[in-house]
Design a protein around this motif. Sequence first.
Motif, PDB file in Angstrom:
ATOM      1  N   THR A  33       0.810  -1.218   0.000  1.00 38.70           N
ATOM      2  CA  THR A  33       0.000   0.000   0.000  1.00 38.70           C
ATOM      3  C   THR A  33       0.841   1.265   0.000  1.00 38.70           C
ATOM      4  N   TYR A  34       2.157   1.112  -0.246  1.00 45.34           N
ATOM      5  CA  TYR A  34       3.004   2.312  -0.305  1.00 45.34           C
ATOM      6  C   TYR A  34       2.500   3.248  -1.382  1.00 45.34           C
ATOM      7  N   LEU A  35       2.098   2.659  -2.514  1.00 45.54           N
ATOM      8  CA  LEU A  35       1.608   3.480  -3.620  1.00 45.54           C
ATOM      9  C   LEU A  35       0.333   4.209  -3.214  1.00 45.54           C
ATOM     10  N   LEU A  36      -0.524   3.497  -2.531  1.00 44.37           N
ATOM     11  CA  LEU A  36      -1.813   4.067  -2.131  1.00 44.37           C
ATOM     12  C   LEU A  36      -1.630   5.277  -1.224  1.00 44.37           C
ATOM     13  N   TRP A  37      -0.772   5.136  -0.233  1.00 47.20           N
ATOM     14  CA  TRP A  37      -0.579   6.240   0.704  1.00 47.20           C
ATOM     15  C   TRP A  37       0.400   7.272   0.167  1.00 47.20           C
ATOM     16  N   GLY A  38       1.325   6.784  -0.626  1.00 53.33           N
ATOM     17  CA  GLY A  38       2.402   7.678  -1.046  1.00 53.33           C
ATOM     18  C   GLY A  38       2.087   8.550  -2.236  1.00 53.33           C
ATOM     19  N   LEU A  39       1.293   8.026  -3.173  1.00 55.27           N
ATOM     20  CA  LEU A  39       1.062   8.791  -4.397  1.00 55.27           C
ATOM     21  C   LEU A  39       0.427  10.159  -4.165  1.00 55.27           C
ATOM     22  N   PRO A  40      -0.619  10.253  -3.346  1.00 53.59           N
ATOM     23  CA  PRO A  40      -1.182  11.592  -3.117  1.00 53.59           C
ATOM     24  C   PRO A  40      -0.161  12.565  -2.543  1.00 53.59           C
ATOM     25  N   LEU A  41       0.632  12.060  -1.607  1.00 53.06           N
ATOM     26  CA  LEU A  41       1.650  12.913  -1.006  1.00 53.06           C
ATOM     27  C   LEU A  41       2.648  13.359  -2.067  1.00 53.06           C
ATOM     28  N   PHE A  42       3.043  12.414  -2.912  1.00 57.96           N
ATOM     29  CA  PHE A  42       3.989  12.717  -3.969  1.00 57.96           C
ATOM     30  C   PHE A  42       3.423  13.773  -4.913  1.00 57.96           C
ATOM     31  N   LEU A  43       2.158  13.596  -5.294  1.00 55.65           N
ATOM     32  CA  LEU A  43       1.528  14.565  -6.192  1.00 55.65           C
ATOM     33  C   LEU A  43       1.507  15.947  -5.567  1.00 55.65           C
ATOM     34  N   PHE A  44       1.205  15.970  -4.273  1.00 57.61           N
ATOM     35  CA  PHE A  44       1.124  17.251  -3.585  1.00 57.61           C
ATOM     36  C   PHE A  44       2.480  17.949  -3.601  1.00 57.61           C
ATOM     37  N   LEU A  45       3.516  17.196  -3.244  1.00 62.14           N
ATOM     38  CA  LEU A  45       4.848  17.797  -3.223  1.00 62.14           C
ATOM     39  C   LEU A  45       5.257  18.235  -4.618  1.00 62.14           C
ATOM     40  N   ALA A  46       4.932  17.397  -5.606  1.00 61.32           N
ATOM     41  CA  ALA A  46       5.275  17.759  -6.979  1.00 61.32           C
ATOM     42  C   ALA A  46       4.602  19.071  -7.360  1.00 61.32           C
ATOM     43  N   ALA A  47       3.337  19.209  -6.964  1.00 65.45           N
ATOM     44  CA  ALA A  47       2.624  20.447  -7.290  1.00 65.45           C
ATOM     45  C   ALA A  47       3.286  21.639  -6.606  1.00 65.45           C
ATOM     46  N   VAL A  48       3.631  21.460  -5.344  1.00 69.05           N
ATOM     47  CA  VAL A  48       4.279  22.553  -4.616  1.00 69.05           C
ATOM     48  C   VAL A  48       5.551  22.977  -5.331  1.00 69.05           C
ATOM     49  N   VAL A  49       6.347  21.975  -5.709  1.00 69.44           N
ATOM     50  CA  VAL A  49       7.619  22.293  -6.359  1.00 69.44           C
ATOM     51  C   VAL A  49       7.395  22.983  -7.699  1.00 69.44           C
ATOM     52  N   ILE A  50       6.522  22.422  -8.511  1.00 72.55           N
ATOM     53  CA  ILE A  50       6.330  22.990  -9.853  1.00 72.55           C
ATOM     54  C   ILE A  50       5.774  24.405  -9.787  1.00 72.55           C
ATOM     55  N   ILE A  51       4.720  24.570  -8.996  1.00 75.27           N
ATOM     56  CA  ILE A  51       4.126  25.904  -8.918  1.00 75.27           C
ATOM     57  C   ILE A  51       5.094  26.874  -8.269  1.00 75.27           C
ATOM     58  N   GLY A  52       5.738  26.382  -7.219  1.00 76.25           N
ATOM     59  CA  GLY A  52       6.691  27.238  -6.528  1.00 76.25           C
ATOM     60  C   GLY A  52       7.766  27.752  -7.467  1.00 76.25           C
ATOM     61  N   ARG A  53       8.314  26.819  -8.256  1.00 74.99           N
ATOM     62  CA  ARG A  53       9.362  27.216  -9.194  1.00 74.99           C
ATOM     63  C   ARG A  53       8.858  28.258 -10.167  1.00 74.99           C
ATOM     64  N   HIS A  54       7.643  28.066 -10.668  1.00 70.47           N
ATOM     65  CA  HIS A  54       7.141  29.008 -11.659  1.00 70.47           C
ATOM     66  C   HIS A  54       6.819  30.359 -11.040  1.00 70.47           C
ATOM     67  N   VAL A  55       6.330  30.318  -9.805  1.00 66.04           N
ATOM     68  CA  VAL A  55       6.020  31.586  -9.151  1.00 66.04           C
ATOM     69  C   VAL A  55       7.291  32.383  -8.925  1.00 66.04           C
ATOM     70  N   VAL A  56       8.325  31.649  -8.470  1.00 65.66           N
ATOM     71  CA  VAL A  56       9.571  32.343  -8.165  1.00 65.66           C
ATOM     72  C   VAL A  56      10.256  32.827  -9.429  1.00 65.66           C
ATOM     73  N   ARG A  57      10.291  31.939 -10.449  1.00 65.57           N
ATOM     74  CA  ARG A  57      11.021  32.329 -11.651  1.00 65.57           C
ATOM     75  C   ARG A  57      10.177  33.117 -12.631  1.00 65.57           C
ATOM     76  N   ARG A  58       8.908  33.267 -12.347  1.00 62.59           N
ATOM     77  CA  ARG A  58       8.009  34.030 -13.218  1.00 62.59           C
ATOM     78  C   ARG A  58       8.014  33.502 -14.648  1.00 62.59           C
ATOM     79  N   LYS A  59       7.742  32.190 -14.751  1.00 55.81           N
ATOM     80  CA  LYS A  59       7.742  31.613 -16.098  1.00 55.81           C
ATOM     81  C   LYS A  59       6.316  31.379 -16.577  1.00 55.81           C
TER      82      LYS A  59
END
Lengths: 649, 175, 133
Positions: free
Chosen positions: C105-131
Amino acid sequence: MIPEIGHLALIIALIFAFLQAGSGLLSSDRAKRTWLTGVTPAFAFGQTFFLLFSYLALTYLFVNNDFSVAYVANHSNTQLPIYYRISAVWGAHEGSLLLWVLILSLWSTCVAWQLPKQLSKSVATQVLGVLGSISTGFLLFILWTSNPFLRLLPFSPEQGRDLNPLLQDPGLIMHPPMLYMGYVGFAVAFALAIVALWRGELERAWAQAARTWTLVAWLFLTLGITLGSWWAYYELGWGGWWFWDPVENASLLPWLVGTALLHSLLTVSSQGIFKRWVSLLAIAAFSLSLLGTFLVRSGVLTSVHAFANDPERGVFILILLGVVVGGSLLLYATRAHCLTSPECSLGLSRETLILTNNSLLVIACATVLLGTIYPLILDAMSQVKLSVGAPYFNRLFVPLAWLLMLILAVGPVSRWRQSFHVAVKPLLWSAMGVSVLIFLINVFVLQLFWQVALTIALGIWVVLGSTIAVWLRTQFHWQAMKHLSLRYYGMLLAHLGVVVTAVGVAVVSFYSIERDVRMQVDDSLALAGYVVTFKDVTPYQGANYKSTRGQFTLQLKDKPVSAYLFPEKRVYLAQGMPLAETAIDANLWRDIYIALGEPLDNTGETWAVRVYYKPLVRWLWLGGLLMVAGAILSVFSKKKKEQHENPLV
Amino acid sequence: MKIRWFNTLPVIIFIALLLCLWLGLGRDTNLLPSALLEKPMPVFTLPDLNNQPLSEKQWQGKVALVNIWATWCLPCRTEHPILLKLAEQGVTIYGLNYKDDYQDALLWLNQRGNPYQSVARDVGGLVAIDWGVYGVPETFVIDKKGNIRYRLVGILTEEAWQKQLKPLMDTLQEE
Amino acid sequence: MKFIYHLFFLMTLFTSVVAQAAVEDEYPFDTPTQQAQFMRLSGQLRCLVCQNQSLADSDATLAQDLRQQMYVRVKEGQSDQDILHYFTERYGQFVLYTPPVQENTYLLWGLPLFLFLAAVVIIGRHVVRRKTL
């Protein structure tokens, strides 16, 4: 005779759908093909006409108790009251699919009528082509595997098996049609996205048009989900209102994506950015509707709700799913780069907030989807049986909902392309301070559960944020406020609905009281300051059921009786199926809910009774209705006013 | 162009999803595998048809079927003739009579024939819970050591016998 | 005003024992903690007969029997873990509504968390770099 005519009408409708698809998709602006543009709407009307005819034929068969038709024999009964005979048409797989496809054709007709006025005729024709293809697929499915007009000859039964008693209820009459209006309505945005990708262009006008169609679909879906939850609460007898059941989840998935889509359409129509997002979300919303259709009809998942458990049907829908969704995503993969958006600077602007909002909604959707199909995946790959229930979903969904509420407050205050207005920042900080203070008071002084305190604090944060937004636009001058568009008020109302639902959910989840007790006649139970007394138990005869009806009184302690409640234990005669009808005393602040269990002795005087105190449970559905009201306001909002609005706000 | 690979993600994810759903078709979601596979059968002491105490030790030593049945269970009537036939062929079948009335059970077996070498009467249903029973009828396969090796949920049909139970029992005999 | 009244009542709820003279609970307990444990655990288990209801909600005979077993164990003072183990030992992990966190069940519990972190990173990068996005 009638069944055959109904069947024939279906076949003719299929032909029209196919022609609609063909002429719509093949049409273009090239000289030889312009005639297709004129002909396509006619095919759409033809399809609708024959589907309506077929549907009415089926209804006629139900009303007249024609048990030579298998579908009628399986789901109706001469003792069934006439209004339930009419609603029984969509009570099971075949009929509900017919309703589905009828609604799709009605949407197509509306599109044929309205869309050419919003966008060009050629776009509208191609959209009709896409819609026609979907209709064709579903009609093929119906005719091949799910024909409602199949006959039980030569020996047709004298009496039908009756409609499932759970479905013999007013709430249930409305729930499926509302849901289907929503699911199917997303097909319009889907079709628009397909056409946009194909043509390689997605202009603001497109987004403005899509917005209206999506709003209408969204509001029906919201209404359908709200009705379903309310119905489950009072009908199923154990006070639950959301079970994270696979079929419930199937309706939530398109709703989440649909909400994201609505907000993204804003960015495209206003700023011309996020075009790829919008097209992808539009494809996703309808795809999830189709996925939901698959899940509930293929027997792949266990559910109280499951319509059909037929793998053959499952295969067909899966193929349909593969073709429609796979095809559209393939189109996306190859054509998305044609939809170009201008450079946009992010920062703490409205674009960023909407992007964050969408991401949260999409993550929530992915989580619910994962949890719903995970048991299936695990079973298929390793034969292990695991179940994913409410605790999983609650643990992951609730934090996301809180984050969404966090953003909800500042969204209306934000500006396009820039960070917040200078005047607004100190106000926002104050609002945040107030919310934090309220949270702390709730937790430490009032000793509320922190989850409830947090939800309330976030709710207040949203209300304050919206108030600041209104102040920014109008300085609270009456004249200015009158000039705010209906769309703006719609947004405020819908956002308020979210808050109301959230607070209702939090309070009812933590502060419900349930008592499972044995009661004899004249026994009293004290609950939440109320006194519930079991007065009497009498037999009762309904149209097609027998029941034992209990009489309970409700009163505040030491006050006179304020309500009489009559929970029942029914047995429906046709199949001997027992059903408990709950009795609820409801107001805006709390429900007192009584359900009869089993008789505990032979005299019938002692019963197992479940009594619930449910604070703020009505807020759940009130919030849903507010969201629907907000959407309705937005739909009727006049476009001209939008162009005059301050572009900076 | 550089974003292009990104755009293919939705399609790829969808195809994976489709595959999972396709694999899921045709599976009966209600059938649970036993949680006691490869484990010893639960310890119990229950009255038998003569009201004498019967324990699980008396069911050890042979490869056998343990059939959970009740007189109030309609599908059990369907599988009963097959059980009789198997018993005649020499298959050892033990019975666990689930939440049933003593007299009803005796009458039932007298009228329809008794395929069981011995019957443990679980009037309260607690022993059945130990076995992980969640419906009737169910049939377990136990080996010589008294370990549970398989559970069949539902009616023991000719097909189920030929395809699932018989091959397993033959293998277990060799052990 | 009514709302304040309700709120006030609710706050004292979980710290008091509600005395019942006239009516007997189906499953009477000595302490509210035990009562709470019973309700919590029976809500966490799936009824195997009506597979979409919890053990708490289901009226099926098996569910009643299993609730009785749980009742006995809660009264004995067994821990959550031990009680749940009783059920999973017999019915497997399927009976738990909350999937345990383990290898499959690592995938079950981990995937949402992974998606969330990925979103934070992607949006964060774009906000900071203004892309552009």
